[in-house]
Write a protein that holds these residues in place. Sequence first.
Motif, PDB file in Angstrom:
ATOM      1  N   TYR A 141       0.850  -1.094   0.081  1.00  7.63           N
ATOM      2  CA  TYR A 141       0.019   0.060  -0.044  1.00  7.63           C
ATOM      3  C   TYR A 141       0.809   1.217  -0.055  1.00  7.63           C
ATOM      4  CZ  TYR A 141      -3.452  -3.580   0.662  1.00  7.63           C
ATOM      5  OH  TYR A 141      -4.132  -4.547   0.177  1.00  7.63           O
ATOM      6  N   ARG A 142       2.010   1.150  -0.369  1.00  6.11           N
ATOM      7  CA  ARG A 142       3.294   2.263  -0.526  1.00  6.11           C
ATOM      8  C   ARG A 142       2.940   3.025   0.839  1.00  6.11           C
ATOM      9  NH1 ARG A 142       3.848   2.807  -5.948  1.00  6.11           N
ATOM     10  NH2 ARG A 142       2.405   1.234  -6.852  1.00  6.11           N
ATOM     11  N   ALA A 143       2.763   2.451   2.154  1.00  6.94           N
ATOM     12  CA  ALA A 143       2.401   3.167   3.370  1.00  6.94           C
ATOM     13  C   ALA A 143       3.815   4.167   3.669  1.00  6.94           C
ATOM     14  CB  ALA A 143       2.294   2.116   4.598  1.00  6.94           C
ATOM     15  N   ASP A 144       3.372   5.402   4.054  1.00  2.00           N
ATOM     16  CA  ASP A 144       4.357   6.204   4.838  1.00  2.00           C
ATOM     17  C   ASP A 144       4.463   5.979   6.189  1.00  2.00           C
ATOM     18  OD1 ASP A 144       5.031   8.163   2.025  1.00  2.00           O
ATOM     19  OD2 ASP A 144       2.813   8.290   2.561  1.00  2.00           O
ATOM     20  N   VAL A 145       3.450   5.901   6.689  1.00  2.75           N
ATOM     21  CA  VAL A 145       3.497   5.828   8.097  1.00  2.75           C
ATOM     22  C   VAL A 145       2.764   4.428   8.712  1.00  2.75           C
ATOM     23  CG1 VAL A 145       4.065   8.076   8.819  1.00  2.75           C
ATOM     24  CG2 VAL A 145       1.690   7.218   8.766  1.00  2.75           C
ATOM     25  N   VAL A 146       3.243   3.722   9.568  1.00  3.81           N
ATOM     26  CA  VAL A 146       2.704   2.658  10.479  1.00  3.81           C
ATOM     27  C   VAL A 146       2.584   2.842  11.701  1.00  3.81           C
ATOM     28  CG1 VAL A 146       2.688   0.015  10.353  1.00  3.81           C
ATOM     29  CG2 VAL A 146       3.684   1.184   8.467  1.00  3.81           C
ATOM     30  N   PRO A 147       1.379   3.190  12.483  1.00  3.78           N
ATOM     31  CA  PRO A 147       1.056   3.215  13.830  1.00  3.78           C
ATOM     32  C   PRO A 147       1.290   1.857  14.466  1.00  3.78           C
ATOM     33  CG  PRO A 147      -0.941   3.425  12.742  1.00  3.78           C
ATOM     34  CD  PRO A 147      -0.142   3.166  11.717  1.00  3.78           C
ATOM     35  N   VAL A 148       2.008   1.456  15.418  1.00  2.00           N
ATOM     36  CA  VAL A 148       2.268   0.166  16.038  1.00  2.00           C
ATOM     37  C   VAL A 148       2.604   0.458  17.300  1.00  2.00           C
ATOM     38  CG1 VAL A 148       2.354  -1.319  13.886  1.00  2.00           C
ATOM     39  CG2 VAL A 148       4.396  -0.165  14.861  1.00  2.00           C
ATOM     40  N   GLY A 149       2.771  -0.675  18.154  1.00  2.00           N
ATOM     41  CA  GLY A 149       3.056  -0.779  19.450  1.00  2.00           C
ATOM     42  C   GLY A 149       4.582  -0.887  19.304  1.00  2.00           C
ATOM     43  N   ASN A 168      17.421  -1.121  -3.829  1.00  2.00           N
ATOM     44  CA  ASN A 168      18.667  -1.057  -4.120  1.00  2.00           C
ATOM     45  C   ASN A 168      19.068  -2.142  -5.374  1.00  2.00           C
ATOM     46  OD1 ASN A 168      19.268   0.975  -2.512  1.00  2.00           O
ATOM     47  ND2 ASN A 168      20.242  -0.511  -0.745  1.00  2.00           N
ATOM     48  N   ILE A 169      18.540  -3.295  -5.202  1.00  2.00           N
ATOM     49  CA  ILE A 169      18.884  -4.222  -6.194  1.00  2.00           C
ATOM     50  C   ILE A 169      18.173  -3.905  -7.716  1.00  2.00           C
ATOM     51  CG2 ILE A 169      18.670  -6.480  -6.788  1.00  2.00           C
ATOM     52  CD1 ILE A 169      18.674  -7.149  -3.974  1.00  2.00           C
ATOM     53  N   TYR A 170      17.040  -3.324  -7.580  1.00  2.00           N
ATOM     54  CA  TYR A 170      16.294  -2.966  -8.662  1.00  2.00           C
ATOM     55  C   TYR A 170      16.385  -1.251  -8.834  1.00  2.00           C
ATOM     56  CZ  TYR A 170      15.303  -7.769  -8.657  1.00  2.00           C
ATOM     57  OH  TYR A 170      15.499  -9.163  -8.603  1.00  2.00           O
ATOM     58  N   SER A 171      15.231  -0.679  -8.854  1.00  2.00           N
ATOM     59  CA  SER A 171      15.260   0.632  -8.515  1.00  2.00           C
ATOM     60  C   SER A 171      14.249   1.127  -7.558  1.00  2.00           C
ATOM     61  CB  SER A 171      14.983   1.371 -10.024  1.00  2.00           C
ATOM     62  OG  SER A 171      13.708   0.766 -10.533  1.00  2.00           O
ATOM     63  N   PRO A 172      14.055   2.430  -7.219  1.00  2.00           N
ATOM     64  CA  PRO A 172      13.186   2.401  -6.160  1.00  2.00           C
ATOM     65  C   PRO A 172      11.827   1.951  -6.502  1.00  2.00           C
ATOM     66  CG  PRO A 172      14.654   4.805  -6.579  1.00  2.00           C
ATOM     67  CD  PRO A 172      14.922   3.470  -7.454  1.00  2.00           C
ATOM     68  N   THR A 173      11.088   1.274  -5.597  1.00  2.00           N
ATOM     69  CA  THR A 173       9.950   0.637  -5.860  1.00  2.00           C
ATOM     70  C   THR A 173       9.211   0.733  -4.827  1.00  2.00           C
ATOM     71  OG1 THR A 173      11.192  -1.177  -7.170  1.00  2.00           O
ATOM     72  CG2 THR A 173       8.903  -1.473  -6.605  1.00  2.00           C
ATOM     73  N   PHE A 174       9.557   0.692  -3.784  1.00  2.00           N
ATOM     74  CA  PHE A 174       8.802   0.471  -2.368  1.00  2.00           C
ATOM     75  C   PHE A 174       8.947   1.766  -1.907  1.00  2.00           C
ATOM     76  CE2 PHE A 174       9.352  -4.190  -2.593  1.00  2.00           C
ATOM     77  CZ  PHE A 174       8.210  -4.642  -2.977  1.00  2.00           C
ATOM     78  N   THR A 175       7.856   2.381  -0.964  1.00  2.00           N
ATOM     79  CA  THR A 175       8.227   3.455  -0.081  1.00  2.00           C
ATOM     80  C   THR A 175       8.707   2.663   1.226  1.00  2.00           C
ATOM     81  OG1 THR A 175       6.212   4.510  -1.055  1.00  2.00           O
ATOM     82  CG2 THR A 175       6.685   5.386   1.182  1.00  2.00           C
ATOM     83  N   VAL A 176       9.655   3.363   1.623  1.00  2.00           N
ATOM     84  CA  VAL A 176      10.458   2.778   3.122  1.00  2.00           C
ATOM     85  C   VAL A 176       9.496   3.603   4.245  1.00  2.00           C
ATOM     86  CG1 VAL A 176      12.346   2.595   4.510  1.00  2.00           C
ATOM     87  CG2 VAL A 176      12.699   2.842   1.973  1.00  2.00           C
ATOM     88  N   PRO A 177       8.640   2.731   4.851  1.00  2.00           N
ATOM     89  CA  PRO A 177       7.752   3.144   6.044  1.00  2.00           C
ATOM     90  C   PRO A 177       8.611   3.654   7.353  1.00  2.00           C
ATOM     91  CG  PRO A 177       7.610   0.798   5.785  1.00  2.00           C
ATOM     92  CD  PRO A 177       8.434   1.268   4.789  1.00  2.00           C
ATOM     93  N   GLU A 178       7.799   4.750   7.975  1.00  2.00           N
ATOM     94  CA  GLU A 178       8.231   5.130   8.975  1.00  2.00           C
ATOM     95  C   GLU A 178       7.245   4.546  10.180  1.00  2.00           C
ATOM     96  OE1 GLU A 178      10.778   7.072   9.750  1.00  2.00           O
ATOM     97  OE2 GLU A 178      11.100   7.709   7.935  1.00  2.00           O
ATOM     98  N   GLY A 179       7.803   3.978  11.316  1.00  2.00           N
ATOM     99  CA  GLY A 179       6.863   3.758  12.610  1.00  2.00           C
ATOM    100  C   GLY A 179       6.648   4.789  13.125  1.00  2.00           C
ATOM    101  N   LEU A 180       5.104   4.707  13.565  1.00  2.00           N
ATOM    102  CA  LEU A 180       4.522   5.966  14.466  1.00  2.00           C
ATOM    103  C   LEU A 180       4.292   5.200  15.791  1.00  2.00           C
ATOM    104  CD1 LEU A 180       3.488   8.793  13.920  1.00  2.00           C
ATOM    105  CD2 LEU A 180       1.425   7.687  13.190  1.00  2.00           C
TER     106      LEU A 180
END
Length: 333
Positions: A141-149, A168-180
Amino acid sequence: MQEERKILYSAVQPTNNLTIGNYIGAVSNWVNLQSQYDCVFAIANMHAITVRQNPAELRKNTLSLLALYIACGIDPQKCVLYLQSHVPAHAELAWVLNTFTYVGEMERMTQFKDKSAKHADNINMGLMDYPVLMAADILLYRADVVPVGVDQRQHLEITRDIAVRFNNIYSPTFTVPEGLYMKVGAKIGDLLEPSKKMSKSAENANGSVFLSDDRDTIIRKFRRAVTDSEACVKYDPENKPGVSNLLSIYSVFSGQSIEECERRFEGKGYGDFKLAVGEVVADKLAPIQTEQAKLLADKAYLDGVLKDGAERAARRANRTLSKVYKKIGFYQL
Ligand code: TRP
């Protein structure tokens, strides 16, 4: 405007009853985040089967959790609300991501080690693969943020590692999510052992308050909560873990700050204090429980929500999956 909002993803497993800790730490926060983010919320039944489930109960808990989400204020119009197994892309992406994840990494995961010890007779591949499926959930879902415990921090870190590795192996594909990582309520303690997190599956159910508990049960559980011998309602998690835990609960459920709550109970005994905490929790849960029961009586409505959610989720997920298939060289028609 709508399009510019960041994407937020989270999920809960439909196992057991949710506690007020889950409510404070997850669901109630989600309700507040709905207007700020483009939210996608899942019921993670594919994760649930990594430990053995009773099929009838799993089915029942799924609808019950869905009704609870909605009763708590998650709006299926405003966000995408769906059941994980309704979107095949989760299993499909998890398979691909498996080939970018090392066995050693999975063996070192704390939750895998804990659950392996707890379910020594059923250390299945799914249990080991749990974090990869979770990475697939989030990355689809190309999440920017993931609220978790905080207990999910390691899972989020591995998700980021896998995403970066693939990018890195291919090219930018996934959004690298931040934990909230939720501050308030992130660690509501057990009422009988406040140093331990209030858990859905604690050995002693009297230490956990469930969202399904009736008023009398709630009041009784708070009456038995451990405190200390000081008879002073002060927030001091170090030295007064029981009282501080009750103050946090009161604060969240009453919407008042900890200081306001301390002032309110100045000079009062623990008996009065504990009764007040029980009452504020029971008062807040009653309308949610009524609404949940009403929704559960309308299965056609709930099925409609799931159907709509699955379609919207699949559309988004398939876009990412198709991009991944292309990059790794899967011949597409
Ligand atoms: N593992 C999470 C938990 O038990 C549930 C979960 C599954 C999840 N997939 C997710 C949480 C994706 C956040 C994002 O709490």
